[in-house]
Design an enzyme around this catalytic site. Structure first.
Site, PDB file in Angstrom:
ATOM      1  N   GLU B  46       0.449  11.575  -0.108  1.00  0.00           N
ATOM      2  CA  GLU B  46       1.186  10.485  -1.011  1.00  0.00           C
ATOM      3  C   GLU B  46       0.133   9.673  -1.900  1.00  0.00           C
ATOM      4  O   GLU B  46      -0.998   9.401  -1.357  1.00  0.00           O
ATOM      5  CB  GLU B  46       1.800   9.288  -0.189  1.00  0.00           C
ATOM      6  CG  GLU B  46       2.601   8.278  -1.040  1.00  0.00           C
ATOM      7  CD  GLU B  46       3.443   7.356  -0.125  1.00  0.00           C
ATOM      8  OE1 GLU B  46       3.359   7.400   1.114  1.00  0.00           O
ATOM      9  OE2 GLU B  46       4.251   6.552  -0.852  1.00  0.00           O
ATOM     10  N   LYS B 120       9.728   8.755  -5.776  1.00  0.00           N
ATOM     11  CA  LYS B 120      10.192   8.296  -4.442  1.00  0.00           C
ATOM     12  C   LYS B 120      11.394   7.626  -4.587  1.00  0.00           C
ATOM     13  O   LYS B 120      11.416   6.578  -5.409  1.00  0.00           O
ATOM     14  CB  LYS B 120       9.114   7.376  -3.653  1.00  0.00           C
ATOM     15  CG  LYS B 120       9.153   6.971  -2.425  1.00  0.00           C
ATOM     16  CD  LYS B 120       7.935   6.366  -2.131  1.00  0.00           C
ATOM     17  CE  LYS B 120       8.002   6.014  -0.508  1.00  0.00           C
ATOM     18  NZ  LYS B 120       6.741   5.450  -0.179  1.00  0.00           N
ATOM     19  N   CYS B 156       7.306  10.070   1.896  1.00  0.00           N
ATOM     20  CA  CYS B 156       7.341   9.100   3.049  1.00  0.00           C
ATOM     21  C   CYS B 156       8.469   8.501   3.205  1.00  0.00           C
ATOM     22  O   CYS B 156       9.401   9.149   4.240  1.00  0.00           O
ATOM     23  CB  CYS B 156       6.322   8.083   2.665  1.00  0.00           C
ATOM     24  SG  CYS B 156       5.312   7.336   4.296  1.00  0.00           S
ATOM     25  N   SER B 183       1.555   7.014   5.724  1.00  0.00           N
ATOM     26  CA  SER B 183       1.935   6.416   6.780  1.00  0.00           C
ATOM     27  C   SER B 183       1.037   5.657   7.750  1.00  0.00           C
ATOM     28  O   SER B 183      -0.081   6.387   8.320  1.00  0.00           O
ATOM     29  CB  SER B 183       2.852   7.532   7.726  1.00  0.00           C
ATOM     30  OG  SER B 183       3.394   6.644   8.799  1.00  0.00           O
ATOM     31  N   SER B 303     -17.562  -9.650  21.452  1.00  0.00           N
ATOM     32  CA  SER B 303     -18.700  -9.120  20.615  1.00  0.00           C
ATOM     33  C   SER B 303     -19.460  -7.877  21.008  1.00  0.00           C
ATOM     34  O   SER B 303     -19.849  -7.200  20.449  1.00  0.00           O
ATOM     35  CB  SER B 303     -19.488 -10.308  20.553  1.00  0.00           C
ATOM     36  OG  SER B 303     -20.323 -10.709  21.754  1.00  0.00           O
TER      37      SER B 303
END
Lengths: 565, 565
Positions: B46, B120, B156, B183, B303
């Site tokens: 996409e 789309k 999508c 996605s 950390s």
């Protein structure tokens, strides 16, 4: 036989998102007053009970249920107090089952019952608005009949778009169009709304009532300025801006001409913008439980204007100004900061940063921009220390020009929970500082607030200029290295602000900016600065999204919300 | 007579938002390789050319024009290289005139020309998606005919919603359904996609090709994992996760059965999440021009895990770990930090904060939380000093549990441009640390990355545990006052994380949480902490919106964008 004239009460109130009980209490209070004044219909702003905008609170079922219960209880309580005869028009969130998203709804409280509502048709999803994300659109128009008169209703964006419910109401035929709004302030928007209202009144061939909310909510300011306009464009009523208000207007008997009710005075441009900034800060403090603020006072114009706004929002004795001079601060700057604090009646502390700077440098040995940023960050730590130890709201003093160009230090001068002048270009900051000094001399009140500093000033003598003239006229400098001036790094502000307005506000591209007449070097400099600054601003702080719900873009909750499950 | 079998190349690539030239170059490169391997159709993700998601870049006319020119030029260049026979399926932004918003578009490059595209239909506007805000929806389905075979296309979200183009294609009849996707990764989403693909393949009665993008973009990670699934649910092809890939699958002659192509191995849950975090960081650095990182190393687990991820993303020699001990830091913590840095081959500096703390306290005399925050903020200033002076990306090391509960200091340990584990609950942090140690022992590669630390460790001797066991097993502490433990302020993490998952990820309200079996005290504590922390997070920094375009919610631009006008 009853008259067919209908008296409308325009309740322009300041709601708080999530504060169902507080908002309902305000509806009750204004309805009582309206009943005393013989109103038939009392009109409140968009999403009265929930506050506006509710953002992702819309997705919480507990919140929607609580809002419904509030409307239901309020209708009964109005009736129990003998106010059941009123038609009380409020906004709230819909609770319909089977729909994937709730609605932005208008309901009518009457005779103890919540009457069937109207759902907003056009859901704005641009600029500051996210409504299509959180609401489902309504599909039907609604006419409320009161003593045989037909009142068409619409919610905010419904009148900004052609077609939809207004076109439908025009066809059905109505006696008045009633719109409830949560329309955020933009400079000059007041007249845009009136022009639009005039057009829609002509379209439905009936007067239009425009009822707007007022007050600061998160980073928005709602300016009120409700009005009634006739089908021929005559303004019939205008409520004041930036204050809560209850005004009246009567829809005359059929065949009679409308009469002009009160018309509040209009504001000049400087007063309008200054008041918006003060109200935004004042309400942010009130709604988030802050009674005082802290800010660094550099002697420069930005911190001076913010301090004046803060004093106007909460009183000088609730303002802590901290001067944090370094080896590069001029004596003039320190004096200006001290004078300003005295003029405003603010607390004033001096915290030199040189010993702290030396301590860091003994370990780190920084040079150039890193060393400049270190000074700003030491100041940020001090401001936050005041904030944490005294429970004060830290104010960031950056203006739009410098923020746009990245001429500030993240975690340094950008530190703060609220930035009152982040949307003001630097030239506007100077202009408002001069306006504020004039206002103090003339004892001007701004939206119910009397400006601070008009009685006595520096060292107890009468004060001609609350904001020291030197802060206004001296060449701006960050004072992070010897002899530094803003103009070393940025175009002169007169020019810069024009380019910024074109590039940021009007979205002109490079070719457009050249066509606007700006020279190539300036255009390229400004575009590079702005793009880089935007990137830096956006990158703090981030992380990858791994699980299904994180904090960043997933939950768009209001900042100020009093809703507790 | 030509065969009617069609060979598809699945080009699972990593694009960069705004980098039109770079993305087009990648399309060219993969198309060349696909042509060598006799592909007929090459499929890209996409919005291939623009990168995804483009957010408010969609509104820039210069950007849309540049994207169109890129598609046009690419089609010609493919043809000039003799690749015109290929059908190259790419995504881009639409440029249609007369429409108020552009489209999310699929186009086919063939014989030197950009062929008419598909827009789309379903524009997601929930969670991380803002597409309804920036695009206008398509209204027509599209079938691409290649040698008489009918290829239906979708983008999508079109396959996540019932009805729309898929229902239309099912009615029209197609030989294969081709979907291009952006996605984003969520834990466990891989199998959700396959289940969905299976359902849609059955609906259109044809195999479905699911082509996903891969790579980190801003705060999202795309995990690839493209696949082909038959109408009966048989998986015919599966591409690897978290890496760029070019795989093939052939739509057989009519009447012939589909053959299973390569199936990449599946990942276990820990590896999947760890890899997502590393890829997100690695791409964020690459796309934003950072070659190294700096972070505070406390000797604690958060950390430590972030340092290991950073070493895996850019190599230990590009990681600067700074130990910043205070009077409250235990010797064990300092040793653990040093051991970790050696195991990872990272740079390691010690910057004690006690002298700096004393210098501030000499002026400010802070107590309680304000004094604790001061320590964290001194560390933040030091981390940013390294970032500024060496051009390093500062990493914030907060985990989701502590961020959710506000157990961190704004402008202190929250300092950083990227927060690799902000979406990992604390219990997951421990789990991944153990997994990372095992992976180092076994020389596991993660998505093309070989984990660092499996050769030699502390003091040159073979290293059993890259992350010191002590960092994993000791009770967590912020070490901001003597004897402090996280459990003084928070419920135990085993319990806390379960409540957080229910409250934040599953949006359970108070009543739901009690029904889940959590005790009332814990529920109220966690809700209070989370609500307050969210409020604090949202309030920094803000200001009223005065002029028509400000920086906050108006402009939603991507963080990483290489587009320059």
């Amino acid at each position: 036989m009853k008259t067919k004239a209908i008296r409308f009460a325009l309740a322009q109130i300041d709601t708080c998102v999530g504060d169902l009980e507080g908002n309902a209490g305000k509806v009750m209070e204004y309805s009582r007053r309206a009943a005393v004044d013989d109103a038939d219909v009392v009109v409140f702003p968009e999403m009265t009970l929930t506050g506006y905008p509710i953002e992702d609170l819309a997705f919480r079922a507990t919140f929607r249920r609580a809002a419904w219960n509030t409307a239901d209880r309020l209708a009964r309580e109005l009736d129990e107090e003998g106010l059941g005869r009123l038609y009380v028009v409020v906004g709230t969130v819909g609770t319909e089952h089977g729909s994937s998203l709730p609605q932005n709804r208008l309901v009518v409280l009457h005779k103890g019952v919540v009457w069937a509502g109207y759902d907003k048709h056009f859901l704005p999803n641009y600029g500051v608005f996210d409504e299509f994300r959180i609401f489902s659109p309504g599909t039907r128009s609604m006419v409320l009949e009161v003593r045989g008169r037909r009142i068409g209703v619409a919610i905010c964006e419904d009148i900004w778009q052609d077609g939809g419910p207004v076109a439908d109401l025009a066809e059905r035929g109505i006696d008045v169009l009633l719109t409830i709004n949560g329309s955020p302030y933009e400079e000059g928007k007041g007249s845009t709304r009136v022009d639009l209202g005039s057009r829609r009144a002509a379209e439905v061939d009936a007067p239009l009532i425009y009822l707007n909310q007022v007050g600061g909510q998160d980073d928005l300011v709602f300016d009120g300025g409700s009005f009634v306009i006739d089908r021929d464009g005559t303004l019939l009523e205008r409520s004041p801006r930036f204050v809560e208000d209850l005004s009246y207007w009567t829809l005359p008997e059929p065949g009679s001409a409308s009469r002009v009710s009160t018309l509040a005075a209009e504001l000049d441009a400087d007063k309008e913008v200054y008041t918006a900034c003060v109200l935004g800060l004042k309400d942010y403090m009130a709604k988030n439980g802050f009674s005082g603020v802290v800010l660094g006072l550099s002697g420069g114009i930005d911190s001076a204007l913010v301090a004046a706004m803060a004093a106007d929002a909460c009183g000088g004795d609730h303002v802590w100004g901290v001067s944090m001079p370094s080896m590069y601060s001029s004596d003039g700057s320190k004096d200006d900061a001290a004078d300003l604090a005295r003029n405003l009646g603010a607390h004033y502390d001096v915290q030199p940063i040189e010993p702290l700077f030396d301590a860091y440098q003994g370990q780190l040995g920084l040079e150039g921009v890193a060393a400049e940023n270190l000074q700003a960050r030491i100041r940020g730590v001090i401001v936050m220390a005041y904030s944490n130890s005294k429970g004060l709201l830290a104010l960031a003093t950056g203006n739009k020009s410098e923020l746009a160009c990245g001429y500030s230090t993240i975690y340094g001068d950008a530190v703060g929970g609220y930035a009152p002048i982040k949307d003001l270009l630097k030239t506007r900051v100077w202009q408002l500082a001069r306006w504020r000094n004039e206002a103090a001399k003339q004892g001007v009140g701004i939206g119910g607030i009397v400006v601070v500093g008009n009685e006595s000033g520096s060292r107890g003598v009468p004060c001609d200029e609350v904001i020291p003239v030197n802060s206004i006229i001296k060449p701006p400098s960050a004072e992070l290295r010897p002899g530094q001036k803003d103009s070393d790094s940025l175009p002169e502000y007169d020019l810069l602000d024009k380019v910024l307005a074109a590039y940021i506000e009007h979205a002109h591209g490079r070719a457009d900016l050249l066509a606007d007449g700006f020279d190539e070097e300036t255009v390229d400099t400004v575009m590079r600065l702005v793009d880089r600054a935007e990137w830096k601003r956006r990158q703090y702080p981030l992380g990858p999204k791994v699980t299904s719900l994180a904090f960043g873009r997933d939950r768009r909750l209001p900042i100020t919300s009093r809703f507790r499950e």
